[in-house]
Structures are given as C-alpha cells and as structure tokens.
Design an enzyme around this catalytic site. Structure first.
Site, PDB file in Angstrom:
ATOM      1  N   THR A 341       0.850  -1.188   0.000  1.00 46.43           N
ATOM      2  CA  THR A 341       0.000   0.000   0.000  1.00 46.43           C
ATOM      3  C   THR A 341       0.884   1.236   0.000  1.00 46.43           C
ATOM      4  O   THR A 341       1.903   1.281   0.702  1.00 46.43           O
ATOM      5  CB  THR A 341      -0.961   0.013   1.208  1.00 46.43           C
ATOM      6  OG1 THR A 341      -1.783   1.178   1.158  1.00 46.43           O
ATOM      7  CG2 THR A 341      -0.207  -0.019   2.531  1.00 46.43           C
ATOM      8  N   HIS A 394       2.623 -11.423  14.411  1.00 43.54           N
ATOM      9  CA  HIS A 394       3.681 -11.930  15.280  1.00 43.54           C
ATOM     10  C   HIS A 394       3.452 -13.387  15.689  1.00 43.54           C
ATOM     11  O   HIS A 394       4.346 -14.028  16.261  1.00 43.54           O
ATOM     12  CB  HIS A 394       3.772 -11.047  16.533  1.00 43.54           C
ATOM     13  CG  HIS A 394       5.115 -11.062  17.197  1.00 43.54           C
ATOM     14  ND1 HIS A 394       6.198 -11.761  16.705  1.00 43.54           N
ATOM     15  CD2 HIS A 394       5.558 -10.455  18.331  1.00 43.54           C
ATOM     16  CE1 HIS A 394       7.240 -11.586  17.502  1.00 43.54           C
ATOM     17  NE2 HIS A 394       6.877 -10.805  18.500  1.00 43.54           N
TER      18      HIS A 394
END
Length: 423
Positions: A341, A394
């Site tokens: 993006t 994560h």
C-alpha cells in the site's frame, strides 16, 4: 412470469445490497440485458434477464439486503416490445387476471363468511388471521409485511395486493421523512451535522479491519530507504521504457520486485494461518491497494515473479483502471499472498498499515522527502528518503525475520540493479 433471482455470487459471498435498478417497471428488456446492480462486500454485480420480456414487478428496492436465491423481481415473458417503447398488457393476460380476481373475490367472500362464523367471538384470533387475497398474502410474505398493520380499502375488509404495495410505499416515505428530519434536527443549530448511511462496502471494510486487529498479533517495524539510485535510474530509463513498452516506469514495479526478493528469503511472510497450521505459499500474487470513491480495494497482480517491470506496470495500471470504473471482478480481488500500500501518493510520511487478512504481512510505502543524511563523520547530503513500514502477524513471524525482510527490501531498492538478479 420469469423470476429474477439473486445468482451465486462467489465463494463466501452469500448476500448483497440492491444498489439500483437499471430498468424501470414496464420497460421491455432483451435476453441478457442488465436489470439490476447489486453491491456485495467486494464488487458490484449486475443481474441480467434470462428471457426477453417486460419488467413486471420488483420485490426489492435500492438499499434492501438480499440473499443468494432470493426472488427480487419478475419478468413477463409473454409481453412484447412496441414501437412506442411501452408494452401494453396482452388481452389474454387481462382476461386471466379478471378471472383470477373473480376467483379471489369468491374465495375471499367465502373465507370472510367462514371466518366470521367460526371466529366471531374470538377477536384475538380474528386479528391474527386477517382476510387477504392470495396475491396479497404472497407479496406480504416476500416483503416481510404484517397484514394486521394494513388498513384495507375493500368494504369487506379484505386486504388486496395494491393495499400491500401502498402500505410499502407509505412506510418507505415515512422512513425517508424520519431520516430527513434526523438530518435536520440538531442539538445545536450553530453546529450542524449530516447523517450519511455507510455503504455496504464501507461497512465491510470497517468490519474486516477490526477483525484483522482482533485476530492477529499485529506489530509494525520501520526502516528508511535512500531513493537516490533508484530515482537516477528511473530518470535515465523512463523515456525509453515508455517508448518501448507503452507504459510509464513507476516506483511500484521496483517495490514489487523488491518484495518478491525479500519474500523468497523470508517465506513465512508469504503465508497464512489456518487453524493450527501454517500455509507457506510458493507463489507470489501481490495485492496492490487502490483508493476509490467507495473505499480501499486490493486487486491482485497474479504471478508477479514471472512478470518483467513492464508487465507489472501494465497489470497495476489495468487493475487500477478497473477499480476506478467499478469493474473489478471477484477474481481480481481474491487470493493475494502479500499486499503493498502506498500512502505516499496522498502525502503520508509515516503510517502503520493494517493487515489484509488472512495475509500475515503488508508493506507500507510513504512520501519521498529530502532529508540530510550523514555520508561520513564530516559530510552531510540532502537525499530523497522514504520511510517504509512492515506490519506483520507476530504469531508466525518473529521480530528478527520481520526486520530482516524490511532490510532486504531496503537493500534491493537502494541497489536497483540487484533487482534483476534477486527480484
């Protein structure tokens, strides 16, 4: 009559919102001609006529939510087109309707007599079963209208189909008036506000973004890239590139190649989680975020690793054009493995992009801005610098790999010739 049904839309897409009818009641439509536009979570879909005829009835209005298989209108295939553009109702249909009305009247009179005889002393039961014609009951069921709420005009107290239609129209007017009043009524006339209903796509975007933050252990790591070498290379090659390929050489092809090179070195960034399994993707379908009037969409550049720079630029341009024209298909939006993006086109200097689930990584590009950079202990130069950000899940990507991925992107961008070998 031919039913106009909501077709199968796509995997996991079970409903949509009626955006607008493309034809009016009474219009003649050819077989295959578009009738109504539906807005789904991802794209707009047109429903076309299965047979030629006249649009005789619409059972869903703009703004209504409909599901796959729902009947939202009817086409009278027995009616023909005329030179005047209007379609008179065939005489045999009129006679048929007269007979049906006559049959309904006889049936309803009989029902009225029977119900009065059976339920005269039971007011509660009478109210729970109002007298109505079969066509009125059918339309009420389709529209979700309570017949007890309709005041019939028939002297016998019978609810007819036109009473249901009139009740629907009146309810819609009352709702529209209520919304208009809510827009106008302010707690403080010196501080006006406006209420705007969220589009289905905007609601879906909001829902998905919240889900991404709630389901993933999302973190963001940052780095900065010296764009000097890339900009010099682009300036040298852009004119010849345009002449040879018919498309401009932008920054997105370089970053796409850099991302692919980094994904090959850090494959867990090109993955997703399914239950208790990690799905490592051995392909590189790169999503490129595009801002449109209806919100952000992410069309996918398929097999980007097999495309050269010109191929990537052409595909990004093609998908962006389709996005702005609202012509993206569901296939254009599904199956990406990683997303890029670019908030820099709007002037963003720094941001934390949100994951495009179920992907586990997204790269954010930002505005190129000149900043003083230390060349050695005694010298500084103003260099065109860009902050880049990697948001990652994560749960399967450790900080070491996330930082390493971003450093690899930085190295490839700062040495653009290496993209030919590693990208």
């Amino acid at each position: 009559m031919i039913d106009i049904k909501v077709p199968e839309l796509a995997e996991s897409v079970t409903e949509g919102t009626v955006a607008k009818w493309l034809k009016n009641l009474g219009d003649f439509v050819e077989k295959g001609e578009d009738l109504v536009e539906l807005e789904t979570d991802k794209v707009n879909v047109e429903i076309s006529a299965e047979e030629a005829g006249v649009l005789a009835e619409t059972l869903a209005e703009a703004g209504d939510t409909v599901k796959v298989g729902d009947i939202i209108g009817k086409i009278d295939e027995t009616s023909k087109n005329t030179d005047q553009g209007s379609t008179p109702e065939p005489e045999d249909n009129k006679e048929k309707e007269k007979k049906e009305d006559s049959t309904e009247q006889k049936s309803d009179k009989q029902n009225f007599t029977e119900e009065n005889n059976v339920e005269r002393g039971n007011e509660k039961s009478h109210k729970s079963r109002p007298i109505a014609t079969p066509s009125a009951r059918k339309l009420a069921r389709e529209k979700g209208v309570n017949l007890n709420e309709i005041a019939p005009r028939d002297p016998l107290g019978r609810v007819r189909k036109e009473d249901v239609v009139e009740h629907q129209d009146q309810s819609k007017k009352e709702y529209d008036n209520k919304i208009e009043k809510e827009k106008q009524v302010q707690s403080d006339p010196m501080k006006p506000v406006e209420r705007i209903r969220m589009s289905r796509r905007r609601q879906t975007i909001a829902k998905r973004l919240v889900e991404a933050q709630q389901t993933a252990a999302m973190l963001t790591t940052f780095n900065e890239v010296d764009m000097t070498n890339l900009m010099e290379l682009r300036n040298r090659r852009k004119d010849k590139f345009l002449n040879d390929n018919g498309v401009k050489l932008g920054f997105m092809s370089f970053f796409t190649k850099a991302v692919i090179g980094a994904l090959k070195k850090y494959p867990y960034v090109n993955a997703e989680i399914q239950n208790d399994e990690i799905i490592l993707k051995k392909f590189y379908d790169i999503g490129v975020a595009v801002s449109t009037e209806d919100g952000l969409v992410v069309p996918v550049v398929r097999d980007a690793d097999r495309l050269d720079f010109a191929g990537i630029e052409k595909e990004i341009g093609r998908l962006a054009e389709k996005a702005h024209e609202k012509k993206l298909s569901l296939h254009d939006l599904q199956g990406g493995s990683f997303t890029i993006t670019n908030g820099g086109v709007f002037g963003s200097l720094w941001s934390t992009p949100i994951l495009n689930s179920p992907q586990v990584g997204i790269l954010g590009m930002h505005k190129i801005q000149k900043r003083p950079v230390a060349i050695d202990d005694e010298h500084f130069e103003n260099r065109p610098m860009m902050y880049i950000a990697l948001s990652y899940d994560h749960r399967i990507i450790d900080g070491k790999d996330a930082v390493g991925f971003l450093v690899k992107v930085k190295e490839l961008i700062e040495d653009p010739e290496a993209l030919l070998l590693e990208g």
